[in-house]
Every structure is written in structure tokens, then in C-alpha cells.
Enzyme design. Sequence first.
Site, short mmCIF file in Angstrom:
data_model
loop_
_atom_site.label_atom_id
_atom_site.label_comp_id
_atom_site.label_asym_id
_atom_site.label_seq_id
_atom_site.Cartn_x
_atom_site.Cartn_y
_atom_site.Cartn_z
N HIS A 84 9.05 -1.48 10.14
CA HIS A 84 9.23 -0.29 9.33
C HIS A 84 8.32 0.82 9.85
O HIS A 84 8.74 1.96 10.00
CB HIS A 84 8.92 -0.60 7.86
N GLU A 126 9.31 8.06 10.94
CA GLU A 126 7.99 7.44 11.08
C GLU A 126 7.07 8.30 11.95
O GLU A 126 5.87 8.38 11.70
CB GLU A 126 8.12 6.03 11.65
N HIS A 130 4.01 9.51 9.82
CA HIS A 130 2.84 8.68 10.11
C HIS A 130 2.30 8.87 11.52
O HIS A 130 1.08 8.90 11.71
CB HIS A 130 3.19 7.20 9.89
#
Length: 234
Positions: A84, A126, A130
Amino acid sequence: MFHSRLHSLSCFLISLLLSASLFTSLSILADPAMAQDKRQNAPGEFDFYVLSLSWSPSFCEEAAERGGRSQIQCSGRPYAFVVHGLWPQYENGFPEYCQRPAPRLNRNIVSSMLDLMPAPGLIFNEWDKHGTCSGLSERNYFEAIRKARATVKIPAEFLDLSQARTVAPADVEEAFIKANPGLSSAAVSVTCNRTRLSEVRICMSKDLQFRACEELDRRACRRDQVTMPPIRGG
């Protein structure tokens, strides 16, 4: 008499305000997510990573129940645990979207990651949310994801799950600990939704070694048992 009552009312209101302020302060201390780190959203300024491994069959069943458009990773290929993300974390809380707009992600990098993260939309998201907080370049961030994933061995019983299985989250956690020397219960947690296992999350230092993280356990699954749907296709 009037002045006395006015003074009493003023004292009462001040007492209420002080109580409300104290309650708010205590609430922030009790909820780490509300206590922002002083480094909030500064790229590269964080304490550790969380490698999040999603049980793909659970994700696909939930997507089908929501009636959304078909997900690429749910097309029949036999995905089990997929990445993930690799999430920078503070000891309390986490940064996100550290560069707006995020540097443009090269599509060659996206293509190279599809074996671990089988959806381009996931990879782009992502990176934006992040990766920009890692302080790494696009290529180095996704190389770090690949290295982190290579560090973790998936327990053999979850590699080819052909039938639905009811599991205790604690047993899943224990299976990962047994399969990965150096991994402790303080460094791993299992998350779930109402009925299904969702993810296994593992804490790692910046140099991708297993490390303890107390906050992770506060978000762990509290159910006695959950379902792991079988792997699709294959």
C-alpha cells in the site's frame, strides 16, 4: 447587590472558559493525531517509516461491495499481500503532502513498480501524499519501497490462500514475527474493517531496519477474528 451578582456571574464565566481550555488541552494530549509535530510536513524531517502491506482480496471484495469501477488489481490476477505504501511517521502523528504541487512522477517509475503496487493511481497517490515527505527523489523513494518490501518475508500460509480463512489478528501478527527474525510485536500491527483483515503494518527505521513504534498499536484491529478472502485467479 447588583454588583455582587455581576461579580459572581463573571467568575462563573471565567471558570467555564478555563475548564473548556483545560479540556481542549487534555484532549490534544490524549489524541496524538491532534498534536502536530513541530516539523509538520517538512520533507525528510520524520522519525521512522511504516511499510503497509494490504491484503488485496479484502480490498477487492470491498471495492465490489461499494459498486465502484473495477480496480486494476482486482482483474483476476493472483495478488496476495501488495504494498500500500511506505509512510514517513513522527513518534506522534505523521506528515503528508509535503510538496504542493508534488514533483511530476516519471511514468517509467510507475511501470517499474506495478509488480509490488498493482495500480498506477495508487503509485501516483502514494508519491504525492507520502513520498514527498521522505526527502528522497522520486526514484530513490520507490527504490526504498522495493528494499523495504524485500526485507519482509510473507509467511508461507498466506502465499497461496485458495479458500477463505478465519483468523485471529494476533495469530497473523505472530506468523509475521516468526517468519522475520528481528521483528517484534512492538513493530507490527494488523488492521481490519468490520469483518475482514485489511493490512499488516510494519515499522522501520530510516535505514529500513525493524523498530518499535507505540502509536501503531493504537490503530490495530481489536476484533477477535476476521476473514481473509481467498486469492483471486491463479
